[in-house]
Design a protein around this motif. Structure first.
Motif, PDB file in Angstrom:
ATOM      1  N   UNK A  45       0.827  -1.207   0.000  1.00  0.00           N
ATOM      2  CA  UNK A  45       0.000   0.000   0.000  1.00  0.00           C
ATOM      3  C   UNK A  45       0.863   1.261   0.000  1.00  0.00           C
ATOM      4  N   UNK A  46       0.339   2.263  -0.679  1.00  0.00           N
ATOM      5  CA  UNK A  46       0.992   3.571  -0.725  1.00  0.00           C
ATOM      6  C   UNK A  46      -0.031   4.565  -0.190  1.00  0.00           C
ATOM      7  N   UNK A  47       0.015   4.822   1.106  1.00  0.00           N
ATOM      8  CA  UNK A  47      -1.110   5.452   1.778  1.00  0.00           C
ATOM      9  C   UNK A  47      -1.271   6.947   1.540  1.00  0.00           C
ATOM     10  N   UNK A  48      -0.312   7.598   0.860  1.00  0.00           N
ATOM     11  CA  UNK A  48      -0.525   9.009   0.563  1.00  0.00           C
ATOM     12  C   UNK A  48      -1.435   9.198  -0.646  1.00  0.00           C
ATOM     13  N   UNK A  49      -1.713   8.103  -1.385  1.00  0.00           N
ATOM     14  CA  UNK A  49      -2.661   8.191  -2.495  1.00  0.00           C
ATOM     15  C   UNK A  49      -4.081   8.253  -1.951  1.00  0.00           C
ATOM     16  N   UNK A  50      -4.966   8.875  -2.709  1.00  0.00           N
ATOM     17  CA  UNK A  50      -6.372   8.964  -2.335  1.00  0.00           C
ATOM     18  C   UNK A  50      -7.086   7.713  -2.844  1.00  0.00           C
ATOM     19  N   UNK A  51      -7.677   6.953  -1.931  1.00  0.00           N
ATOM     20  CA  UNK A  51      -8.344   5.710  -2.305  1.00  0.00           C
ATOM     21  C   UNK A  51      -9.473   5.950  -3.293  1.00  0.00           C
TER      22      UNK A  51
ATOM     23  N   UNK B 149      -6.031   1.776  -7.324  1.00  0.00           N
ATOM     24  CA  UNK B 149      -4.937   0.911  -7.767  1.00  0.00           C
ATOM     25  C   UNK B 149      -3.621   1.387  -7.175  1.00  0.00           C
ATOM     26  N   UNK B 150      -3.354   2.673  -7.228  1.00  0.00           N
ATOM     27  CA  UNK B 150      -2.118   3.197  -6.660  1.00  0.00           C
ATOM     28  C   UNK B 150      -2.146   3.132  -5.136  1.00  0.00           C
ATOM     29  N   UNK B 151      -3.312   3.346  -4.561  1.00  0.00           N
ATOM     30  CA  UNK B 151      -3.482   3.249  -3.106  1.00  0.00           C
ATOM     31  C   UNK B 151      -3.133   1.836  -2.633  1.00  0.00           C
ATOM     32  N   UNK B 152      -3.528   0.821  -3.400  1.00  0.00           N
ATOM     33  CA  UNK B 152      -3.282  -0.568  -3.008  1.00  0.00           C
ATOM     34  C   UNK B 152      -1.905  -1.059  -3.447  1.00  0.00           C
ATOM     35  N   UNK B 153      -1.385  -0.529  -4.559  1.00  0.00           N
ATOM     36  CA  UNK B 153      -0.194  -1.116  -5.189  1.00  0.00           C
ATOM     37  C   UNK B 153       0.988  -0.160  -5.289  1.00  0.00           C
ATOM     38  N   UNK B 154       0.909   0.998  -4.664  1.00  0.00           N
ATOM     39  CA  UNK B 154       1.935   2.026  -4.874  1.00  0.00           C
ATOM     40  C   UNK B 154       3.333   1.622  -4.475  1.00  0.00           C
ATOM     41  N   UNK B 155       3.468   0.649  -3.570  1.00  0.00           N
ATOM     42  CA  UNK B 155       4.795   0.217  -3.137  1.00  0.00           C
ATOM     43  C   UNK B 155       5.173  -1.151  -3.712  1.00  0.00           C
ATOM     44  N   UNK B 156       4.451  -1.596  -4.720  1.00  0.00           N
ATOM     45  CA  UNK B 156       4.758  -2.892  -5.338  1.00  0.00           C
ATOM     46  C   UNK B 156       6.130  -2.847  -5.991  1.00  0.00           C
ATOM     47  N   UNK B 157       6.898  -3.919  -5.820  1.00  0.00           N
ATOM     48  CA  UNK B 157       8.176  -4.057  -6.511  1.00  0.00           C
ATOM     49  C   UNK B 157       8.207  -5.423  -7.177  1.00  0.00           C
ATOM     50  N   UNK B 158       9.114  -5.571  -8.111  1.00  0.00           N
ATOM     51  CA  UNK B 158       9.113  -6.779  -8.926  1.00  0.00           C
ATOM     52  C   UNK B 158       9.530  -8.026  -8.163  1.00  0.00           C
TER      53      UNK B 158
END
Length: 675
Positions: free
Chosen positions: A53-59, A64-73
């Motif tokens: 999660x990338x919590x500075x995004x607005x849900x 998608x960015x809120x849930x996946x903003x810190x995704x890495x490969x």
């Protein structure tokens, strides 16, 4: 080698894979192999959810960015999403088990000959180059000499006088290359199911889609150079040929466009009846060459989409064209086809490619030696499907579209008929050594092996054309499909069977484990199952009845203004590549949400202190789509799918306070079958 020794070898060789664990979603691939992780699998999944999660995004603005903003490969660096990582992980494990079976002194299942052929094919792939294949080598394996004699030479195909001496006709060339995967040039030929009897196989003939096959003449020149045709012609000759082929491609698009509207008109007839029609084409010759034997025209069943006079016009159009240009148009399309399906030369990609060529054999090996939880998985998934079917039946009874009693009964019968199958395997698996006995593979020549396997798969698809007694493999839900470039590892829906197919490889962490809390089952695999079930009731699927046959009544429902307007509602906020895919996304979420909340209203309140059960549900669903954003194909881009799916569930908008955050947000949401 006994069973205990076999499994000890598996554990030993798979051990290094386990060391790849990182604290991300891909790490969950190995959770099942560690008892300490599996005992706390829900906590492990929640930890990964938080880390992505990338919590500075607005849900509300970008979930998608809120849930996946810190995704890495993660460890499988050459994938774009979790499904890609799962596919790679599966390939690594399958390679290990095939190598063990190949070196075993005694095969527990006595499939030694099949395993040896699989391994020989795989090794010939791995040894065929350094990452990229030298595709010009395929030209040596094309069956041109078999048809036009030993005098055939590629350089003579560039000389008009020499070309005329070969007496090459386009339909013979099409029939020669079709078993190796060429299709959609002038017409599309494939095996299908009869529209009035889904248990009967027919040959489908369709007019191609009116779209250019080459974006520019430079693309054609690029293909000619890729196959080193400069060895047979000058640069100027190749350039002039590319210009002529590009112009010819545009001509063909215009011919196809004139018949676009006729494609929905399907005519059922035998080959004998087609021969008696005024099409001017020697269809008997085509099919005899295609199959490699003379066929009784009375016994070959066809379904042709579009007007038969298209084929007469096609013949007349090609008769007026330079035969040399028609020849090269077919060849250049075949060259592009081989470029599309060739593997990259790595151990992993060669294994995945081998899986595509040997779907029955490798699915069987995976089921017998790697898939551990079939019985428990069947119970969970069948219960979930039963619930989804029951919930959809409730939608039908609510009768949002003001259907007649006959139409309601039609839909209820159809939803009742939908079945689930795990893995693309027939009920009665044949002796696999015998099944693969016609194949003779080279230990070193991958190009010849690839061509042989393409033809073998084609002939397996077409068995029922000349040998109806061997229908058992096709009739029992095993499909030699047209996927000849990549394995199909995501669930899909088969309309003529009303069958929801879930590949075995899909049923592993991070997507699913039978011991997980129901909130994880429903929010991910449950949503995907609901998505696929919804395809049975989109504008295409409605036309297939409970038996998988075409139904005018179902087609009539798809044309109702209330149903059409509901689908149109889905495009008000943004356009879509496929209205049926968006409908399946949205209806699937509404369906599984209603099922879950009605059956597990207080289920997950103790799972997490910082996330509510509702938040966990939506985050787990959204994180299925975490990854890079590749170019779109049949679906919208992943971030768009997440946004459009969730914005059409009023409960999501309420839980995350999106009605207040975005003006008129809730007014624009669309219920599909839900009233």
């Amino acid at each position: 080698m006994n069973w205990l020794a076999l499994w000890s070898a598996v554990a030993f060789l798979l051990g290094p894979l386990i060391t790849l664990i990182h604290s991300d979603r891909v790490a969950l691939l190995e959770c099942e192999a560690k008892s300490s992780c599996l005992a706390h699998v829900d906590e492990a999944v929640l930890e990964v959810i938080r880390e992505h999660m990338y919590n500075t995004s607005d849900a509300c603005e970008n979930f998608w960015d809120y849930a996946c903003g810190s995704w890495t490969e993660g460890p499988y660096y050459d994938h774009v999403d979790t499904l890609g990582a799962m596919t790679n992980h599966y390939a690594d494990k399958l390679k290990v088990i095939v190598e063990i079976l190949k070196t075993a002194a005694e095969d527990p299942e006595d499939n030694t000959l099949m395993v040896n052929k699989i391994w020989r094919y795989y090794e010939s792939c791995s040894a065929s180059g350094n990452y990229y294949l030298e595709v010009a080598e395929y030209l040596k394996e094309l069956p041109m000499h078999q048809v036009w004699g030993e005098q055939f030479q590629w350089h003579s195909m560039f000389n008009k006088t020499s070309f005329a001496e070969h007496n090459i006709d386009w339909l013979t060339l099409m029939a020669t290359l079709r078993p190796y995967g060429l299709n959609g040039i002038f017409f599309k030929e494939s095996m299908g199911f009869a529209s009035n009897d889904s248990w009967k196989n027919v040959v489908e003939i369709k007019i191609p889609t009116a779209r250019k096959r080459f974006r520019s003449k430079y693309k054609i020149l690029e293909i000619l150079e890729e196959y080193h045709f400069e060895a047979y012609a000058s640069s100027e000759e190749l350039w002039l040929l590319a210009e002529d082929l590009y112009a010819f491609d545009k001509e063909m698009v215009e011919l196809y466009r004139g018949y676009e509207e006729t494609g929905k008109n399907v005519k059922s007839l035998t080959l004998e009846e087609l021969l008696n029609a005024d099409t001017l084409l020697p269809w008997q010759k085509y099919f005899d060459l295609l199959i490699g034997k003379h066929l009784d025209p009375r016994l070959v069943s066809l379904e042709i989409a579009g007007k038969l006079d298209y084929f007469k016009n096609l013949h007349e159009h090609l008769q007026q064209k330079d035969g040399q240009i028609v020849f090269w148009y077919i060849i250049i399309n075949f060259c592009q086809h081989l470029l599309d399906i060739k593997p990259l030369i790595t151990d992993r990609n060669c294994l995945l490619h081998t899986n595509v060529m040997f779907p029955l054999g490798l699915n069987y090996i995976y089921d017998r030696f790697l898939y551990k939880n079939r019985q428990k998985d069947e119970k969970v998934l069948q219960d979930m499907l039963s619930g989804l079917k029951g919930q959809f039946a409730v939608y039908v009874e609510e009768n949002k579209f003001q259907l007649s009693n006959e139409e309601i009964e039609y839909l209820k019968a159809k939803v009742s008929a939908i079945q689930l199958q795990i893995g693309n395997l027939p009920s009665h698996i044949p002796h696999l050594n015998e099944y693969y006995s016609p194949i003779d593979l080279s230990p070193t020549n991958f190009y010849a092996n690839h061509m042989k396997m393409l033809k073998f798969r084609f002939l397996q698809q077409h068995l029922s054309v000349w040998n109806p007694k061997r229908l058992y493999l096709l009739a029992e839900n095993y499909y030699v499909n047209d996927d000849i470039s990549t394995p199909r590892n995501a669930p899909y829906f088969i309309h003529p069977r009303n069958l929801l197919m879930i590949p075995m490889v899909f049923l592993q962490l991070p997507f699913y484990h039978h011991s997980q809390n129901p909130i994880f089952h429903h929010s991910l695999v449950g949503w995907i199952m609901a998505h696929e079930l919804s395809h049975g009731f989109d504008s295409h699927g409605l036309a297939f009845d409970a038996n998988g046959n075409y139904s005018p009544l179902g087609y009539q429902i798809s044309l109702k203004s209330s149903f059409v307007h509901t689908l149109e509602c889905l495009t008000k906020s943004s356009a879509t590549l496929s209205i049926n895919e968006r409908m399946a996304d949205v209806n699937g979420l509404q369906l599984v949400w209603d099922l879950y909340t009605q059956n597990f209203p207080q289920n997950s309140t103790d799972l997490s202190l910082d996330l509510s059960s509702e938040e966990i549900f939506f985050l787990n669903l959204a994180q299925f789509f975490c990854g890079s954003l590749p170019p779109t194909t049949a679906h919208d881009r992943d971030d768009v799918r997440v946004k459009e799916t969730l914005r059409n569930l009023k409960e999501f908008l309420h839980i995350f306070g999106c009605e207040k955050a975005t003006r008129n947000y809730s007014k624009n949401s669309c219920d599909i079958w839900r009233n």
